[in-house]
Design an enzyme around this catalytic site. Sequence first.
Site, PDB file in Angstrom:
ATOM      1  N   THR A 125       0.823  -1.218   0.000  1.00  0.00           N
ATOM      2  CA  THR A 125       0.000   0.000   0.000  1.00  0.00           C
ATOM      3  C   THR A 125       0.857   1.268   0.000  1.00  0.00           C
ATOM      4  O   THR A 125       1.971   1.262   0.540  1.00  0.00           O
ATOM      5  CB  THR A 125      -0.900  -0.020   1.254  1.00  0.00           C
ATOM      6  OG1 THR A 125      -1.463   1.271   1.458  1.00  0.00           O
ATOM      7  CG2 THR A 125      -0.124  -0.364   2.516  1.00  0.00           C
ATOM      8  N   ASP A 126       0.291   2.349  -0.523  1.00  0.00           N
ATOM      9  CA  ASP A 126       0.974   3.644  -0.475  1.00  0.00           C
ATOM     10  C   ASP A 126       1.051   4.190   0.958  1.00  0.00           C
ATOM     11  O   ASP A 126       1.779   5.148   1.222  1.00  0.00           O
ATOM     12  CB  ASP A 126       0.281   4.673  -1.388  1.00  0.00           C
ATOM     13  CG  ASP A 126      -1.158   4.986  -1.005  1.00  0.00           C
ATOM     14  OD1 ASP A 126      -1.724   4.302  -0.117  1.00  0.00           O
ATOM     15  OD2 ASP A 126      -1.737   5.924  -1.590  1.00  0.00           O
ATOM     16  N   GLU A 127       0.281   3.575   1.883  1.00  0.00           N
ATOM     17  CA  GLU A 127       0.268   4.096   3.257  1.00  0.00           C
ATOM     18  C   GLU A 127       1.619   3.931   3.950  1.00  0.00           C
ATOM     19  O   GLU A 127       1.881   4.571   4.965  1.00  0.00           O
ATOM     20  CB  GLU A 127      -0.842   3.417   4.068  1.00  0.00           C
ATOM     21  CG  GLU A 127      -2.178   3.669   3.427  1.00  0.00           C
ATOM     22  CD  GLU A 127      -3.379   3.371   4.298  1.00  0.00           C
ATOM     23  OE1 GLU A 127      -3.257   3.401   5.527  1.00  0.00           O
ATOM     24  OE2 GLU A 127      -4.434   3.111   3.713  1.00  0.00           O
ATOM     25  N   TYR A 150      -1.381  -0.599  11.106  1.00  0.00           N
ATOM     26  CA  TYR A 150      -1.589  -1.239   9.798  1.00  0.00           C
ATOM     27  C   TYR A 150      -0.460  -0.886   8.838  1.00  0.00           C
ATOM     28  O   TYR A 150       0.197  -1.772   8.269  1.00  0.00           O
ATOM     29  CB  TYR A 150      -2.942  -0.807   9.197  1.00  0.00           C
ATOM     30  CG  TYR A 150      -3.060  -1.121   7.717  1.00  0.00           C
ATOM     31  CD1 TYR A 150      -3.150  -2.440   7.278  1.00  0.00           C
ATOM     32  CD2 TYR A 150      -3.047  -0.105   6.751  1.00  0.00           C
ATOM     33  CE1 TYR A 150      -3.235  -2.734   5.915  1.00  0.00           C
ATOM     34  CE2 TYR A 150      -3.128  -0.388   5.399  1.00  0.00           C
ATOM     35  CZ  TYR A 150      -3.219  -1.711   4.979  1.00  0.00           C
ATOM     36  OH  TYR A 150      -3.277  -1.999   3.638  1.00  0.00           O
ATOM     37  N   LYS A 154       2.609  -3.218   7.190  1.00  0.00           N
ATOM     38  CA  LYS A 154       2.821  -3.395   5.750  1.00  0.00           C
ATOM     39  C   LYS A 154       4.235  -2.954   5.367  1.00  0.00           C
ATOM     40  O   LYS A 154       4.904  -3.607   4.560  1.00  0.00           O
ATOM     41  CB  LYS A 154       1.783  -2.603   4.943  1.00  0.00           C
ATOM     42  CG  LYS A 154       0.341  -3.078   5.108  1.00  0.00           C
ATOM     43  CD  LYS A 154       0.060  -4.475   4.597  1.00  0.00           C
ATOM     44  CE  LYS A 154       0.107  -4.603   3.102  1.00  0.00           C
ATOM     45  NZ  LYS A 154      -0.382  -5.952   2.654  1.00  0.00           N
TER      46      LYS A 154
HETATM   47  P1  NAD Z   1      -9.764  -7.408   2.645  1.00  0.00           P
HETATM   48  O1  NAD Z   1      -9.742  -7.060   4.100  1.00  0.00           O
HETATM   49  O2  NAD Z   1     -10.987  -7.142   1.854  1.00  0.00           O
HETATM   50  O3  NAD Z   1      -9.439  -8.969   2.469  1.00  0.00           O
HETATM   51  C1  NAD Z   1      -8.396  -9.602   3.160  1.00  0.00           C
HETATM   52  C2  NAD Z   1      -8.509 -11.100   2.903  1.00  0.00           C
HETATM   53  O4  NAD Z   1      -7.402 -11.742   3.558  1.00  0.00           O
HETATM   54  C3  NAD Z   1      -9.794 -11.721   3.465  1.00  0.00           C
HETATM   55  O5  NAD Z   1     -10.344 -12.613   2.520  1.00  0.00           O
HETATM   56  C4  NAD Z   1      -9.309 -12.456   4.695  1.00  0.00           C
HETATM   57  O6  NAD Z   1     -10.113 -13.592   5.032  1.00  0.00           O
HETATM   58  C5  NAD Z   1      -7.897 -12.859   4.302  1.00  0.00           C
HETATM   59  N1  NAD Z   1      -7.022 -13.044   5.474  1.00  0.00           N
HETATM   60  C6  NAD Z   1      -6.835 -12.182   6.504  1.00  0.00           C
HETATM   61  N2  NAD Z   1      -5.977 -12.714   7.395  1.00  0.00           N
HETATM   62  C7  NAD Z   1      -5.598 -13.922   6.894  1.00  0.00           C
HETATM   63  C8  NAD Z   1      -4.704 -14.928   7.346  1.00  0.00           C
HETATM   64  N3  NAD Z   1      -4.061 -14.829   8.515  1.00  0.00           N
HETATM   65  N4  NAD Z   1      -4.536 -16.030   6.573  1.00  0.00           N
HETATM   66  C9  NAD Z   1      -5.205 -16.163   5.391  1.00  0.00           C
HETATM   67  N5  NAD Z   1      -6.069 -15.245   4.929  1.00  0.00           N
HETATM   68  C10 NAD Z   1      -6.265 -14.139   5.671  1.00  0.00           C
HETATM   69  O7  NAD Z   1      -8.499  -6.685   2.038  1.00  0.00           O
HETATM   70  P2  NAD Z   1      -8.314  -5.962   0.623  1.00  0.00           P
HETATM   71  O8  NAD Z   1      -8.842  -4.586   0.728  1.00  0.00           O
HETATM   72  O9  NAD Z   1      -8.787  -6.859  -0.443  1.00  0.00           O
HETATM   73  O10 NAD Z   1      -6.717  -5.835   0.569  1.00  0.00           O
HETATM   74  C11 NAD Z   1      -5.925  -6.885   0.012  1.00  0.00           C
HETATM   75  C12 NAD Z   1      -4.467  -6.488   0.060  1.00  0.00           C
HETATM   76  O11 NAD Z   1      -4.274  -5.272  -0.657  1.00  0.00           O
HETATM   77  C13 NAD Z   1      -3.942  -6.238   1.471  1.00  0.00           C
HETATM   78  O12 NAD Z   1      -2.647  -6.777   1.558  1.00  0.00           O
HETATM   79  C14 NAD Z   1      -3.922  -4.728   1.596  1.00  0.00           C
HETATM   80  O13 NAD Z   1      -2.903  -4.311   2.485  1.00  0.00           O
HETATM   81  C15 NAD Z   1      -3.611  -4.329   0.166  1.00  0.00           C
HETATM   82  N6  NAD Z   1      -4.098  -2.994  -0.230  1.00  0.00           N
HETATM   83  C16 NAD Z   1      -5.418  -2.660  -0.023  1.00  0.00           C
HETATM   84  C17 NAD Z   1      -5.868  -1.412  -0.451  1.00  0.00           C
HETATM   85  C18 NAD Z   1      -7.323  -1.008  -0.275  1.00  0.00           C
HETATM   86  O14 NAD Z   1      -7.655   0.155  -0.586  1.00  0.00           O
HETATM   87  N7  NAD Z   1      -8.203  -1.886   0.157  1.00  0.00           N
HETATM   88  C19 NAD Z   1      -4.984  -0.512  -1.067  1.00  0.00           C
HETATM   89  C20 NAD Z   1      -3.650  -0.890  -1.249  1.00  0.00           C
HETATM   90  C21 NAD Z   1      -3.228  -2.148  -0.838  1.00  0.00           C
HETATM   91  P1  TYD Z   2     -10.302   4.135   4.731  1.00  0.00           P
HETATM   92  O1  TYD Z   2     -11.295   3.722   3.699  1.00  0.00           O
HETATM   93  O2  TYD Z   2     -10.392   3.514   6.087  1.00  0.00           O
HETATM   94  O3  TYD Z   2      -8.866   3.906   4.078  1.00  0.00           O
HETATM   95  P2  TYD Z   2      -7.404   4.377   4.594  1.00  0.00           P
HETATM   96  O4  TYD Z   2      -7.490   4.785   6.008  1.00  0.00           O
HETATM   97  O5  TYD Z   2      -6.652   3.111   4.412  1.00  0.00           O
HETATM   98  O6  TYD Z   2      -7.005   5.494   3.675  1.00  0.00           O
HETATM   99  O7  TYD Z   2     -10.371   5.705   4.909  1.00  0.00           O
HETATM  100  C1  TYD Z   2     -10.189   6.583   3.807  1.00  0.00           C
HETATM  101  C2  TYD Z   2     -10.264   7.986   4.333  1.00  0.00           C
HETATM  102  O8  TYD Z   2     -11.592   8.243   4.810  1.00  0.00           O
HETATM  103  C3  TYD Z   2      -9.357   8.238   5.529  1.00  0.00           C
HETATM  104  O9  TYD Z   2      -8.844   9.565   5.431  1.00  0.00           O
HETATM  105  C4  TYD Z   2     -10.270   8.120   6.729  1.00  0.00           C
HETATM  106  C5  TYD Z   2     -11.606   8.626   6.186  1.00  0.00           C
HETATM  107  N1  TYD Z   2     -12.807   8.007   6.789  1.00  0.00           N
HETATM  108  C6  TYD Z   2     -13.840   8.819   7.276  1.00  0.00           C
HETATM  109  O10 TYD Z   2     -13.758  10.059   7.233  1.00  0.00           O
HETATM  110  N2  TYD Z   2     -14.938   8.211   7.808  1.00  0.00           N
HETATM  111  C7  TYD Z   2     -15.061   6.856   7.886  1.00  0.00           C
HETATM  112  O11 TYD Z   2     -16.100   6.352   8.419  1.00  0.00           O
HETATM  113  C8  TYD Z   2     -14.005   6.043   7.367  1.00  0.00           C
HETATM  114  C9  TYD Z   2     -14.094   4.543   7.427  1.00  0.00           C
HETATM  115  C10 TYD Z   2     -12.906   6.655   6.816  1.00  0.00           C
END
Ligand code: NAD
Ligand code: TYD
Length: 338
Positions: A125-127, A150, A154
């Site tokens: 992630t970019d975070e 988190y 990462k």
């Molecule tokens: P999500 O929370 O929707 O899904 C996570 C999945 O991982 C679930 O299916 C869960 O059951 C599985 N999981 C969790 N712990 C586990 C474990 N110990 N063993 C096996 N499986 C396990 O997450 P997402 O939003 O789809 O994100 C997927 C990946 O992409 C993550 O690594 C996250 O850091 C990265 N990512 C997410 C975003 C975003 O905006 N959602 C952005 C950049 C990177």
């Molecule tokens: P989020 O979707 O949790 O992603 P991330 O924290 O990984 O960027 O949040 C996106 C942005 O939205 C973040 O600045 C926090 C804000 N946010 C709210 O203002 N209200 C909410 O209920 C949530 C979940 C997030």
Amino acid sequence: MKLFVTGGAGFIGSCFVRTALAEGWAKQVVNFDKLTYAGNLENVAPIAGHAGYRFIQADICDAQAVEKALREEAPDAVVHFAAESHVDRSIHSPAPVIQTNFNGTFTLLEAARRLNIARFVHVSTDEVYGSIEEPHDADENYPLRASSPYSASKAGSDLLALSYHTTYKMNVCVTRASNNYGPYQFPEKLIPLMISNALEDKPLPVYGDGQQVRDWLYVEDHCRAIRAVLQKGRAGNVYNVGGNCSLPNLEVVQRILKATGKPTSLITRVTDRPGHDRRYALTNSKLTGETGWAPQMDFTRGLQATVDWYVQHKAWVEHIKSGEYRRFYELNYSQRVS
Ligand code: NAD
Ligand code: TYD
């Protein structure tokens, strides 16, 4: 190509599994997922009957289960999505986040090293860059300044994955994507939470002043980027994946209200997130230059498609909201409004 995908029942992993099999560029996909609160087999229902698909319910922290599955399946590549992915949950309960995101990645890397898996893509992630001051955009050499448990977990797992290339010459790439949105996203993240609350006429909780900036990436664009890195990325390299769409949160929420036809009176200002990063911003030029990838989805179109999906999948949302979701949402919300 045979893929071993972790976290393939989550939001992004399930999109990757569905598209890889539907497009046919992966002949076989093994989906290794623990099915935590965020994992949902309904997300992979469209390909569950595909001859090349296999699901294994197991934990990436379980070294025996990981090694057994990798040995039996002998995939060409591991694509590692599994994670505890929510910042607010990581603030309330960091332990499972560190366990899965750091120790789980270690367990997977170790098994992949011992079994000589040819390719390993670690999805990050970019975070990890932390808050980025204007006018800069982070490239892949930007310093790591993670703010939350988190993002720190990462950043740690990114460094560990890269160390397996430096030390053991493993063929590892790391991707760092911005905030994803699209169908099947668990409604604890900003966009699906605001859409589902708006559709139910519930308050939309905006943290702090709502001027925090995020870059928005449509989930299918992200999955195409991971495929590009898997097929063309250079071992030991990091690739940023951004959507070229920076917006303040409040504007995103206002656009959701417009798309759902709901009033701005639903917006509720609540206490800010501790350690809240003010701005994320990325440059994609390395990935685009090396692979030709570029984001294709325009935000207005992508947001409308996402709203339409949630309108058409009320049962999916209700099923999630009747489970563990409610406990954390109510705890988080009540702490912020009190
Ligand atoms: P999500 O929370 O929707 O899904 C996570 C999945 O991982 C679930 O299916 C869960 O059951 C599985 N999981 C969790 N712990 C586990 C474990 N110990 N063993 C096996 N499986 C396990 O997450 P997402 O939003 O789809 O994100 C997927 C990946 O992409 C993550 O690594 C996250 O850091 C990265 N990512 C997410 C975003 C975003 O905006 N959602 C952005 C950049 C990177
Ligand atoms: P989020 O979707 O949790 O992603 P991330 O924290 O990984 O960027 O949040 C996106 C942005 O939205 C973040 O600045 C926090 C804000 N946010 C709210 O203002 N209200 C909410 O209920 C949530 C979940 C997030």
